[in-house]
Design a protein around this motif. Structure first.
Motif, PDB file in Angstrom:
ATOM      1  N   THR A 266       4.568  -1.982   9.303  1.00  0.00           N
ATOM      2  CA  THR A 266       5.924  -2.519   9.258  1.00  0.00           C
ATOM      3  C   THR A 266       6.031  -3.848   8.507  1.00  0.00           C
ATOM      4  O   THR A 266       7.064  -4.503   8.564  1.00  0.00           O
ATOM      5  CB  THR A 266       6.468  -2.708  10.692  1.00  0.00           C
ATOM      6  OG1 THR A 266       5.582  -3.574  11.411  1.00  0.00           O
ATOM      7  CG2 THR A 266       6.558  -1.364  11.404  1.00  0.00           C
ATOM      8  N   THR A 267       4.995  -4.239   7.786  1.00  0.00           N
ATOM      9  CA  THR A 267       5.076  -5.466   7.005  1.00  0.00           C
ATOM     10  C   THR A 267       5.968  -5.260   5.780  1.00  0.00           C
ATOM     11  O   THR A 267       6.073  -4.151   5.253  1.00  0.00           O
ATOM     12  CB  THR A 267       3.686  -5.906   6.527  1.00  0.00           C
ATOM     13  OG1 THR A 267       3.089  -4.843   5.768  1.00  0.00           O
ATOM     14  CG2 THR A 267       2.797  -6.240   7.713  1.00  0.00           C
ATOM     15  N   VAL A 268       6.610  -6.348   5.361  1.00  0.00           N
ATOM     16  CA  VAL A 268       7.406  -6.274   4.132  1.00  0.00           C
ATOM     17  C   VAL A 268       6.478  -6.164   2.922  1.00  0.00           C
ATOM     18  O   VAL A 268       6.695  -5.347   2.019  1.00  0.00           O
ATOM     19  CB  VAL A 268       8.316  -7.509   4.002  1.00  0.00           C
ATOM     20  CG1 VAL A 268       9.038  -7.515   2.661  1.00  0.00           C
ATOM     21  CG2 VAL A 268       9.326  -7.539   5.145  1.00  0.00           C
ATOM     22  N   GLU A 269       5.420  -6.975   2.892  1.00  0.00           N
ATOM     23  CA  GLU A 269       4.467  -6.899   1.792  1.00  0.00           C
ATOM     24  C   GLU A 269       3.607  -5.640   1.921  1.00  0.00           C
ATOM     25  O   GLU A 269       3.402  -5.116   3.018  1.00  0.00           O
ATOM     26  CB  GLU A 269       3.574  -8.141   1.752  1.00  0.00           C
ATOM     27  CG  GLU A 269       2.623  -8.300   2.934  1.00  0.00           C
ATOM     28  CD  GLU A 269       3.264  -8.953   4.142  1.00  0.00           C
ATOM     29  OE1 GLU A 269       2.527  -9.224   5.109  1.00  0.00           O
ATOM     30  OE2 GLU A 269       4.495  -9.177   4.141  1.00  0.00           O
ATOM     31  N   GLN A 270       3.133  -5.162   0.813  1.00  0.00           N
ATOM     32  CA  GLN A 270       2.295  -3.968   0.815  1.00  0.00           C
ATOM     33  C   GLN A 270       0.972  -4.229   1.535  1.00  0.00           C
ATOM     34  O   GLN A 270       0.373  -5.289   1.359  1.00  0.00           O
ATOM     35  CB  GLN A 270       1.983  -3.530  -0.609  1.00  0.00           C
ATOM     36  CG  GLN A 270       3.157  -3.055  -1.415  1.00  0.00           C
ATOM     37  CD  GLN A 270       2.732  -2.544  -2.773  1.00  0.00           C
ATOM     38  OE1 GLN A 270       1.557  -2.584  -3.131  1.00  0.00           O
ATOM     39  NE2 GLN A 270       3.680  -2.043  -3.537  1.00  0.00           N
ATOM     40  N   PRO A 271       0.507  -3.276   2.337  1.00  0.00           N
ATOM     41  CA  PRO A 271      -0.862  -3.389   2.840  1.00  0.00           C
ATOM     42  C   PRO A 271      -1.831  -3.217   1.672  1.00  0.00           C
ATOM     43  O   PRO A 271      -1.487  -2.629   0.645  1.00  0.00           O
ATOM     44  CB  PRO A 271      -0.980  -2.230   3.836  1.00  0.00           C
ATOM     45  CG  PRO A 271       0.020  -1.233   3.358  1.00  0.00           C
ATOM     46  CD  PRO A 271       1.166  -2.029   2.793  1.00  0.00           C
ATOM     47  N   LEU A 272      -3.035  -3.743   1.816  1.00  0.00           N
ATOM     48  CA  LEU A 272      -4.049  -3.602   0.783  1.00  0.00           C
ATOM     49  C   LEU A 272      -4.885  -2.355   1.074  1.00  0.00           C
ATOM     50  O   LEU A 272      -5.350  -2.153   2.198  1.00  0.00           O
ATOM     51  CB  LEU A 272      -4.934  -4.842   0.729  1.00  0.00           C
ATOM     52  CG  LEU A 272      -4.213  -6.163   0.426  1.00  0.00           C
ATOM     53  CD1 LEU A 272      -5.219  -7.306   0.293  1.00  0.00           C
ATOM     54  CD2 LEU A 272      -3.363  -6.052  -0.826  1.00  0.00           C
ATOM     55  N   ILE A 273      -5.059  -1.528   0.042  1.00  0.00           N
ATOM     56  CA  ILE A 273      -5.815  -0.287   0.166  1.00  0.00           C
ATOM     57  C   ILE A 273      -7.135  -0.437  -0.582  1.00  0.00           C
ATOM     58  O   ILE A 273      -7.155  -0.786  -1.765  1.00  0.00           O
ATOM     59  CB  ILE A 273      -5.039   0.914  -0.414  1.00  0.00           C
ATOM     60  CG1 ILE A 273      -3.624   0.971   0.158  1.00  0.00           C
ATOM     61  CG2 ILE A 273      -5.794   2.218  -0.142  1.00  0.00           C
ATOM     62  CD1 ILE A 273      -3.545   1.189   1.637  1.00  0.00           C
ATOM     63  N   PHE A 274      -8.238  -0.168   0.095  1.00  0.00           N
ATOM     64  CA  PHE A 274      -9.567  -0.195  -0.501  1.00  0.00           C
ATOM     65  C   PHE A 274     -10.171   1.199  -0.363  1.00  0.00           C
ATOM     66  O   PHE A 274     -10.070   1.808   0.707  1.00  0.00           O
ATOM     67  CB  PHE A 274     -10.476  -1.193   0.212  1.00  0.00           C
ATOM     68  CG  PHE A 274      -9.983  -2.611   0.208  1.00  0.00           C
ATOM     69  CD1 PHE A 274     -10.472  -3.522  -0.726  1.00  0.00           C
ATOM     70  CD2 PHE A 274      -9.052  -3.053   1.134  1.00  0.00           C
ATOM     71  CE1 PHE A 274     -10.031  -4.847  -0.722  1.00  0.00           C
ATOM     72  CE2 PHE A 274      -8.609  -4.375   1.139  1.00  0.00           C
ATOM     73  CZ  PHE A 274      -9.100  -5.268   0.210  1.00  0.00           C
TER      74      PHE A 274
END
Length: 229
Positions: free
Chosen positions: A52-60
């Motif tokens: 639910t964050t506005v910023e994108q989650p980081l995908i690794f």
């Protein structure tokens, strides 16, 4: 470093934990496998619950080691929208070679309140920024010294540029995919597609760009990270 509150430094006097700033923390981990699209050339990962964050989650991601080249098309295209990130897609480049199989980490700057015992830190707004039950992700290195190899042409006349950097592909290091999942700017305003290939035999990481105009310069860093022990 916080003027007040809790702060830890290591033997090199580097701040490793601070009550002012969030660490990069794991939200989800798992495996991806071919399950998406015609011929299952893609892999769709659906998060256990929306982020639910506005910023994108980081995908690794870390593709499984193979005896050849893993050619990734969509490195990790996020699904959803700000406040409702639901998953990501990775796929084969041009439906060629090895199917998408590997491991992933989804991370964000901020912790989850998970531990029953231990330490938990909150920001000034009351958001958890550290929790001993939430693993952290540690950036290990970045490459931007790409070597231009060659340019080819596609069926529609597009330019395909190949760049490489030496890499030893440790099992515990994952590529940050967010920057590799966006089109690069170009003089024609259409942009260049960007893809990654993993040559495990020759220990070489490729960046492949495709566009209808042909700038040779390529400066995008490839950033790698691992789970903090």
């Amino acid at each position: 470093m916080s003027a007040f509150g809790l702060s830890f430094t290591n033997s090199s006097n580097e701040v490793v934990l601070d009550s002012e700033y969030a660490r990069l923390c794991v939200i989800f981990t798992g495996r991806y496998s071919p399950n998406f699209g015609p011929g299952s050339y893609g892999s769709l990962v659906t998060f256990p619950r929306p982020i639910t964050t506005v910023e994108q989650p980081l995908i690794f991601i870390r593709p499984d080691t193979v005896n050849g080249i893993v050619q990734l098309g969509a490195t990790a295209a996020l699904q959803g929208s700000p406040g409702n990130w639901t998953g990501f897609v990775t796929s084969m480049y041009n439906q060629i070679g090895f199917y998408p199989n590997g491991r992933y980490i989804v991370a964000s700057f901020g912790a989850q309140s998970l531990a029953e015992y231990g330490v938990r830190l909150f920001s000034a707004t009351g958001q958890p920024i550290f929790d001993t039950g939430t693993p952290s992700v540690q950036f290990t290195r970045a490459f931007q010294n790409w070597t231009y190899v060659m340019t080819g042409r596609g069926d529609q006349g597009e330019y395909i540029n190949y760049y490489t950097v030496p890499f030893d592909f440790p099992e515990n290091e994952y590529l940050l995919c967010n920057s590799f999942s966006m089109r690069m700017t170009n003089a024609d305003n259409v942009g260049r597609g960007l893809y990654t290939w993993w040559d495990f035999q020759k220990r070489v990481l490729y960046a492949v760009t495709i566009g209808f105009s042909n700038p040779y310069a390529f400066w995008l860093p490839a950033m790698f990270a691992k789970l903090d022990a």
